[in-house]
Every structure is written in structure tokens, then in C-alpha cells.
Design a protein around this motif. Structure first.
Motif, PDB file in Angstrom:
ATOM      1  N   UNK A   1     131.146 -39.355  23.168  1.00 52.94           N
ATOM      2  CA  UNK A   1     129.937 -38.658  23.547  1.00 52.94           C
ATOM      3  C   UNK A   1     129.668 -37.524  22.556  1.00 52.94           C
ATOM      4  N   UNK A   2     128.431 -37.418  22.092  1.00 51.67           N
ATOM      5  CA  UNK A   2     128.022 -36.363  21.164  1.00 51.67           C
ATOM      6  C   UNK A   2     127.825 -35.064  21.930  1.00 51.67           C
ATOM      7  N   UNK A   3     128.209 -33.949  21.303  1.00 53.10           N
ATOM      8  CA  UNK A   3     128.028 -32.631  21.907  1.00 53.10           C
ATOM      9  C   UNK A   3     127.005 -31.856  21.074  1.00 53.10           C
ATOM     10  N   UNK A   4     125.936 -31.410  21.708  1.00 55.44           N
ATOM     11  CA  UNK A   4     124.937 -30.599  21.029  1.00 55.44           C
ATOM     12  C   UNK A   4     124.692 -29.354  21.871  1.00 55.44           C
ATOM     13  N   UNK A   5     124.788 -28.182  21.225  1.00 55.26           N
ATOM     14  CA  UNK A   5     124.519 -26.925  21.919  1.00 55.26           C
ATOM     15  C   UNK A   5     123.470 -26.157  21.124  1.00 55.26           C
ATOM     16  N   UNK A   6     122.330 -25.944  21.748  1.00 57.11           N
ATOM     17  CA  UNK A   6     121.204 -25.248  21.131  1.00 57.11           C
ATOM     18  C   UNK A   6     120.886 -24.049  22.014  1.00 57.11           C
ATOM     19  N   UNK A   7     120.788 -22.861  21.408  1.00 59.29           N
ATOM     20  CA  UNK A   7     120.444 -21.709  22.238  1.00 59.29           C
ATOM     21  C   UNK A   7     119.869 -20.555  21.434  1.00 59.29           C
TER      22      UNK A   7
END
Length: 139
Positions: A1-7
């Protein structure tokens, strides 16, 4: 599973970046942290101030992350930008990528920061002792 964190945040915490990017399929993690420097064009910087249109900025940041994941087969991506007034040496942006191999990781990290600066509606004001200057178009 790909992890993307945008903030978009008020204060960037760099202490947990490894945990955010670590992935069992990754052999490499690259991170770029942009900070407030003390001098610009031989003028002493007191602080920087960042403003954004948050909804649009997050949407554009997500597009950049998705493009990078696809182009470089990344396992994890982090894109975080701070808003508000920031003092010298304070972090204002952090981007990171993890991938199976280092070449993809390095390329993706450079793409993330360069594309963020070109496309995301975040505006920077430089504050000097005697003046303030918007570096980008006004919000």
C-alpha cells in the motif's frame, strides 16, 4: 500500500519524517527541508511569512504527489508546507519520497520541491528591517 501525506500546518515537526516515509518495499528515503535563511541578496532577513489558498494548495499538492508516485513507483510521499510567520532557521517546507532504489528517490524528491514551488498557490513575504517584499504574486 502506498503512503501519501499532504498537509499545510502552522509548525513543521521534522522529528517524525522517517516514520512517515519508511516502507517495507523501500531501500531509499530522500528528504528536502526548506528553511528560512538569514540573508537574501545581502539583506538581513528578519522573518518570512507564508499565506495560501489552502483548499486549492492541498489539491495541487495531492496532484504532484500522485504524479510522482506514478512516475517513479514511489512507496511513500510527504509534502508539508507551513503558513504564518517563520523565523530564521525555522523549517517552512518538507518533501520526501521513498522508493525501492535511490535514483528514483532522489529524482522524485527534486521533482516534489521544484513542482511545489512552481504550481502550488503559496505566497511568501520576506521581512527585512526596513521593508517587506512579496516574493510571489500577492494572494
Amino acid at each position: 500500500m502506498k503512503k501519501i501525506k499532504i498537509e499545510i500546518v502552522n509548525t513543521i515537526d521534522t522529528s517524525n519524517i522517517y516514520a512517515q516515509l519508511s516502507h517495507a518495499h523501500s531501500g531509499g528515503i530522500c528528504v528536502f527541508i526548506g528553511t528560512v535563511r538569514e540573508f537574501t541578496a545581502n539583506e538581513e532577513v528578519i522573518a518570512l511569512e507564508f499565506e495560501t489558498y489552502k483548499t486549492m494548495a492541498l489539491k495541487e499538492m495531492q496532484k504532484i504527489a500522485d504524479e510522482a508516485v506514478k512516475k517513479w513507483s514511489l512507496n511513500s510521499v510527504v509534502i508539508t508546507h507551513a503558513v504564518g510567520a517563520k523565523k530564521v532557521e525555522e523549517p517552512v517546507v518538507i518533501v520526501g519520497a521513498s522508493s525501492a532504489h535511490r535514483p528514483e528517490c532522489f529524482e522524485a524528491c527534486r521533482y516534489l520541491i521544484d513542482t511545489l514551488k512552481e504550481q502550488v498557490p503559496i505566497w511568501k513575504k520576506e521581512m527585512f528591517k526596513n521593508k517587506e517584499v512579496w516574493v510571489s504574486a500577492h494572494p
